[in-house]
Design a protein around this motif. Sequence first.
Motif, PDB file in Angstrom:
ATOM      1  N   ALA A  24       0.851  -1.187   0.000  1.00  0.00           N
ATOM      2  CA  ALA A  24       0.000   0.000   0.000  1.00  0.00           C
ATOM      3  C   ALA A  24       0.888   1.239   0.000  1.00  0.00           C
ATOM      4  O   ALA A  24       1.652   1.461   0.942  1.00  0.00           O
ATOM      5  CB  ALA A  24      -0.922  -0.019   1.219  1.00  0.00           C
ATOM      6  N   ASN A  26       0.837   4.201   0.956  1.00  0.00           N
ATOM      7  CA  ASN A  26       0.203   5.180   1.833  1.00  0.00           C
ATOM      8  C   ASN A  26       1.228   5.569   2.896  1.00  0.00           C
ATOM      9  O   ASN A  26       1.583   4.769   3.761  1.00  0.00           O
ATOM     10  CB  ASN A  26      -1.053   4.571   2.471  1.00  0.00           C
ATOM     11  N   TYR A 342      -8.615  -0.235  -0.491  1.00  0.00           N
ATOM     12  CA  TYR A 342      -7.559  -1.149  -0.031  1.00  0.00           C
ATOM     13  C   TYR A 342      -8.126  -2.507   0.361  1.00  0.00           C
ATOM     14  O   TYR A 342      -7.489  -3.539   0.170  1.00  0.00           O
ATOM     15  CB  TYR A 342      -6.816  -0.530   1.155  1.00  0.00           C
ATOM     16  N   LYS A 345      -8.522  -4.577  -2.684  1.00  0.00           N
ATOM     17  CA  LYS A 345      -7.252  -5.080  -3.200  1.00  0.00           C
ATOM     18  C   LYS A 345      -6.690  -6.215  -2.345  1.00  0.00           C
ATOM     19  O   LYS A 345      -6.004  -7.106  -2.857  1.00  0.00           O
ATOM     20  CB  LYS A 345      -6.227  -3.939  -3.261  1.00  0.00           C
ATOM     21  N   LYS A 346      -6.969  -6.168  -1.062  1.00  0.00           N
ATOM     22  CA  LYS A 346      -6.393  -7.176  -0.169  1.00  0.00           C
ATOM     23  C   LYS A 346      -7.165  -8.484  -0.224  1.00  0.00           C
ATOM     24  O   LYS A 346      -6.568  -9.574  -0.229  1.00  0.00           O
ATOM     25  CB  LYS A 346      -6.355  -6.656   1.276  1.00  0.00           C
TER      26      LYS A 346
END
Length: 375
Positions: A24, A26, A342, A345-346
Amino acid sequence: MGQVAWKGLFLSLFDYKTEKYVIAKNKKVGILYRVVQLSILAYLVGWVFVVKKGYQDTDTSLQSSVITKLKGVAFTNTSELGERLWDVADYVIPPQGENVFFVMTNLIVTPNQRQATCPEVGRTEPLVAQLTYFSMWAGYKRKADKPFSFRKPLLASAENFTVYIKNSIRFPKFKFSKVNVLATNNESYLKNCRYGTEHPYCPIFLLGNIVRWAGSDFQEMALEGGVIGIQIEWNCDLDKAPSECNPHYSFSRLDNKFAEKSISSGYNFRFAKYYRDAEGVDYRTLIKAYGIRFDVMVNGKAGKFNIIPTIINIGSGLALMGAGAFFCDLVLLYLIKKSNFYRGKKYEEVKSSTRKSLSSPALNGNQSPEQLGGL
């Protein structure tokens, strides 16, 4: 609908979940993750291993022996007792000191007490009954119980008396023993030394110093008595040389020194010395003794390197690292604004389709899952 839901729940029991690593991009969550990692690492290294010595096996079952011996002579000249010389046989109770010893500093003496029947009691019971209920030691007066009129204690010079406190300790798990007396061949050492920063292994203390280190005034305390605690602490790191295992002393007053008007303030008790005159009649001298009671308390802990607690604490640190990653996952997937993105995506759901014949053209790595008919 209910059957479909239960069927889906039942079939989900046979699903297999495998980890999927998602990077990620971030910065906020990335910085948070590194801060959590560094905090856990600092806790593991600084607190667990450096401060608490988590790499050591410990032994708290300290075996201890304490022997005390007092020295000092005092001279008094009073109207009740006349001229008198006091030594340890007079003012130390009990004579063989151990963890607790008492030093008499003040007293009230009622001499020549004889057992008799009170004359004012007019009863006709048999003689045995009269003796049982009405016999007493004549001469005892309660008005003299407390020496409030005394301006100074009788044995005021006891402040300069010395006490020898020998403490032998043993940690059975490590078979380590030590004593708080300096190992020396100089026979005059214990005769001249006094405990202090220059002589930490000289176990000879001035009574006045002990009371002062406990935060009290000796002359004031000796008037009506009190209780002093002498704490000997042994905290030994056996990974170092035995000379590094040293006793540490602390002193405190254990009785309630602020309850000056309380009936329980101070420390005193009574005892008697018995005699027999020429006519064979017993009499006694009653003594109410005031003084300072010293309680010697010993505790300690020893530690030595052991691979088992080391592995256990390292494993606990790694588990905390995993907990830190779990915390950052919660922040990333549920607490920030783009958590849905997120989370998508995970977590990815992959379903297998019916196996198909692979008689199609040769595989080139560009076919879709539908073309491959894969698992």
